[in-house]
Design a protein around this motif. Structure first.
Motif, PDB file in Angstrom:
ATOM      1  N   GLY A 113       0.751   4.922  -2.434  1.00  0.00           N
ATOM      2  CA  GLY A 113       0.521   6.257  -1.898  1.00  0.00           C
ATOM      3  C   GLY A 113       0.088   6.322  -0.444  1.00  0.00           C
ATOM      4  N   VAL A 114      -0.083   5.203   0.229  1.00  0.00           N
ATOM      5  CA  VAL A 114      -0.443   5.238   1.652  1.00  0.00           C
ATOM      6  C   VAL A 114       0.839   5.505   2.427  1.00  0.00           C
ATOM      7  N   PRO A 115       0.856   6.476   3.344  1.00  0.00           N
ATOM      8  CA  PRO A 115       2.079   6.782   4.089  1.00  0.00           C
ATOM      9  C   PRO A 115       2.556   5.568   4.890  1.00  0.00           C
ATOM     10  N   THR A 116       3.886   5.474   5.050  1.00  0.00           N
ATOM     11  CA  THR A 116       4.448   4.328   5.770  1.00  0.00           C
ATOM     12  C   THR A 116       4.057   4.342   7.236  1.00  0.00           C
ATOM     13  N   ASP A 117       3.768   5.503   7.795  1.00  0.00           N
ATOM     14  CA  ASP A 117       3.384   5.573   9.206  1.00  0.00           C
ATOM     15  C   ASP A 117       1.865   5.506   9.385  1.00  0.00           C
ATOM     16  N   HIS A 118       1.134   5.075   8.366  1.00  0.00           N
ATOM     17  CA  HIS A 118      -0.325   4.975   8.418  1.00  0.00           C
ATOM     18  C   HIS A 118      -0.715   4.049   9.567  1.00  0.00           C
ATOM     19  N   ALA A 119      -1.636   4.482  10.394  1.00  0.00           N
ATOM     20  CA  ALA A 119      -2.085   3.675  11.525  1.00  0.00           C
ATOM     21  C   ALA A 119      -3.182   2.735  11.060  1.00  0.00           C
ATOM     22  N   TRP A 120      -2.843   1.474  10.888  1.00  0.00           N
ATOM     23  CA  TRP A 120      -3.818   0.470  10.491  1.00  0.00           C
ATOM     24  C   TRP A 120      -4.592   0.061  11.744  1.00  0.00           C
TER      25      TRP A 120
ATOM     26  N   THR B 101       0.826  -1.203   0.000  1.00  0.00           N
ATOM     27  CA  THR B 101       0.000   0.000   0.000  1.00  0.00           C
ATOM     28  C   THR B 101       0.862   1.256   0.000  1.00  0.00           C
ATOM     29  N   THR B 102       2.078   1.175   0.556  1.00  0.00           N
ATOM     30  CA  THR B 102       2.973   2.345   0.503  1.00  0.00           C
ATOM     31  C   THR B 102       3.364   2.638  -0.939  1.00  0.00           C
ATOM     32  N   ALA B 103       3.421   1.605  -1.779  1.00  0.00           N
ATOM     33  CA  ALA B 103       3.727   1.813  -3.197  1.00  0.00           C
ATOM     34  C   ALA B 103       2.561   2.495  -3.907  1.00  0.00           C
TER      35      ALA B 103
END
Length: 177
Positions: free
Chosen positions: A128-135, A124-126
């Motif tokens: 456009g979701v930020p790597t620090d996204h809180a899932w 998902t980071t590929a």
């Protein structure tokens, strides 16, 4: 001993000396020409040898580089062969009770299936979701409300397939449509 030399003998001796000097000059010219040819040939042979050495050096460098590339390619091929064997063995063994998959959903539509949740998050980071996204767990929120959503599935041997890890909570009868 005294010898008397006549004028005719002197002329003959001078003529013989002149012929000998001419012959010596002629032979010296031939020797100089032969020496010049020898020097030119030696020069040309030296130049050819130097060119051959330079070419040999270049070829050696190219060959060494090709051998390195071949070695790296063989190493990579060996690693891929090992991975293929591992995957074939895994495929032959089939899924085991408790194996998990993660399906990455994009606006409720299946996007990709992953072996682990971490792989899905990384993908998902590929997108456009930020790597620090809180899932966080989606709970009862509809899937359409989530841009990206990860759904875990667990292998169920009884059904010979995968089922959702978190089945939706049953709705009360009053809420049914």
């Amino acid at each position: 001993m005294i010898r008397i030399v006549t004028a005719g003998r002197m002329r003959r001796l001078e003529q013989a000396a002149r012929q000998a000097r001419d012959r010596a000059r002629e032979l010296q010219g031939q020797a100089d020409a032969a020496w010049g040819r020898h020097v030119r040939e030696a020069w040309e042979l030296t130049a050819r040898a130097e060119r051959a050495e330079a070419t040999t050096s270049e070829v050696s460098t190219l060959l060494a580089r090709a051998v390195e590339e071949l070695s790296a390619a063989q190493q990579e091929l060996l690693l891929k062969d090992i991975e293929i064997r591992r995957l074939r063995e895994e495929l032959r063994s089939g899924p085991v009770e408790g194996d998990t998959l993660t399906v990455l959903l994009h606006y409720r539509e299946p996007h990709t299936v992953y072996a682990s949740r971490e792989d899905a998050y990384a993908d998902t980071t590929a997108h456009g979701v930020p790597t620090d996204h809180a899932w966080k767990p989606c709970g009862e929120r509809p899937a359409a409300e989530s841009t990206w959503r990860c759904e875990p599935f667990i292998y169920d041997a009884a059904s010979n397939g995968f089922r959702r890890a978190y089945p939706p909570a049953p709705k009360a009868l009053g809420e049914a449509a």
